[in-house]
Design an enzyme around this catalytic site. Sequence first.
Site, mmCIF file in Angstrom:
data_model
loop_
_atom_site.group_PDB
_atom_site.id
_atom_site.type_symbol
_atom_site.label_atom_id
_atom_site.label_comp_id
_atom_site.label_asym_id
_atom_site.label_seq_id
_atom_site.Cartn_x
_atom_site.Cartn_y
_atom_site.Cartn_z
ATOM 1 N N HIS A 172 -0.520 0.503 -5.271
ATOM 2 C CA HIS A 172 -0.064 1.812 -4.558
ATOM 3 C C HIS A 172 0.063 1.511 -2.966
ATOM 4 O O HIS A 172 0.804 2.009 -2.164
ATOM 5 C CB HIS A 172 -1.182 2.878 -4.461
ATOM 6 C CG HIS A 172 -1.347 3.396 -5.999
ATOM 7 N ND1 HIS A 172 -2.138 2.819 -6.826
ATOM 8 C CD2 HIS A 172 -0.600 4.195 -6.674
ATOM 9 C CE1 HIS A 172 -2.222 3.575 -8.104
ATOM 10 N NE2 HIS A 172 -1.015 4.294 -7.905
ATOM 11 N N VAL B 65 3.684 -5.140 -8.058
ATOM 12 C CA VAL B 65 2.462 -6.258 -7.495
ATOM 13 C C VAL B 65 1.793 -6.493 -8.761
ATOM 14 O O VAL B 65 1.348 -5.679 -9.807
ATOM 15 C CB VAL B 65 1.535 -5.340 -6.550
ATOM 16 C CG1 VAL B 65 0.529 -6.556 -6.161
ATOM 17 C CG2 VAL B 65 2.270 -4.830 -5.330
#
Length: 249
Positions: free
Chosen positions: A15, A149
């Site tokens: 995030h 990620v």
Amino acid sequence: MTVLVPTMGALHKGHQALIKRARSLSKEVVVSIFINPLQFENIDDLEKYPRSPERDIQLATLAGATEVWMPDYEEIYPGEIKKLSAGSLGNLFEGHARPEHFDGVVTVVNRLFEIVKPAMAVFGEKDFQQLAIIKAMKSSVEIIGVPTVREFDGLALSSRNVRLTEQGRVSANVIHRALAAARLAPTIAIAQEVMDTTLSTEAGFKKDYATIIDEDTFEIATDDVRNKRGIIAGWIDGVRLIDNMKMGV
Ligand code: PAF
């Protein structure tokens, strides 16, 4: 210009990458945190969804959020809910496993856009089908996708990872291993075989799907398709994990 980063909280470095990207686009970054009941087909999953509001505010602010907005249910859904449809793409893969999930996603994203009125909104490529469905909403909001990620061993960051057991966490990188191995295969048939064989080495992984698709249509890819993507979903320790990767074939 406002850039919106919609989230359901339990923020992590994935995030934060979205927020950083948003901040590179604008000085005004709103991070919304709202656990949308409409996109959970299963009450247990909704109840078990991790919640960490104070830490979320810290992580969002550190990554560059200028506002962390935590609306309550009534603010998002006052009165009768006007449920939107995600269309036929909403019934494939994740949508097949999770009926009405994507209808819930487009409904809430539309409400967030209505309220915040951002110029742009940022979403992760980890939820590749969600990103495609939100792009297909054709709203006036420009949709920006940000690469996934990963942990040191390749596991895609997900708020659900904290629910894995120690052994499950070790096994979970089989998904990334399968995608990374398939990416190097010279044909779709070989890529599919490599993906399936790699996944079968982890007894703890219960496959839902592992397929190579045409990323523009979500149809099963053939060798002549230009943009191919491997997509995998399955369960470890009863936790549903998904991942995807652009294929080199
Ligand atoms: O990806 C998510 O976290 C959610 O599906 C989203 C886009 C915030 C909608 O609730």
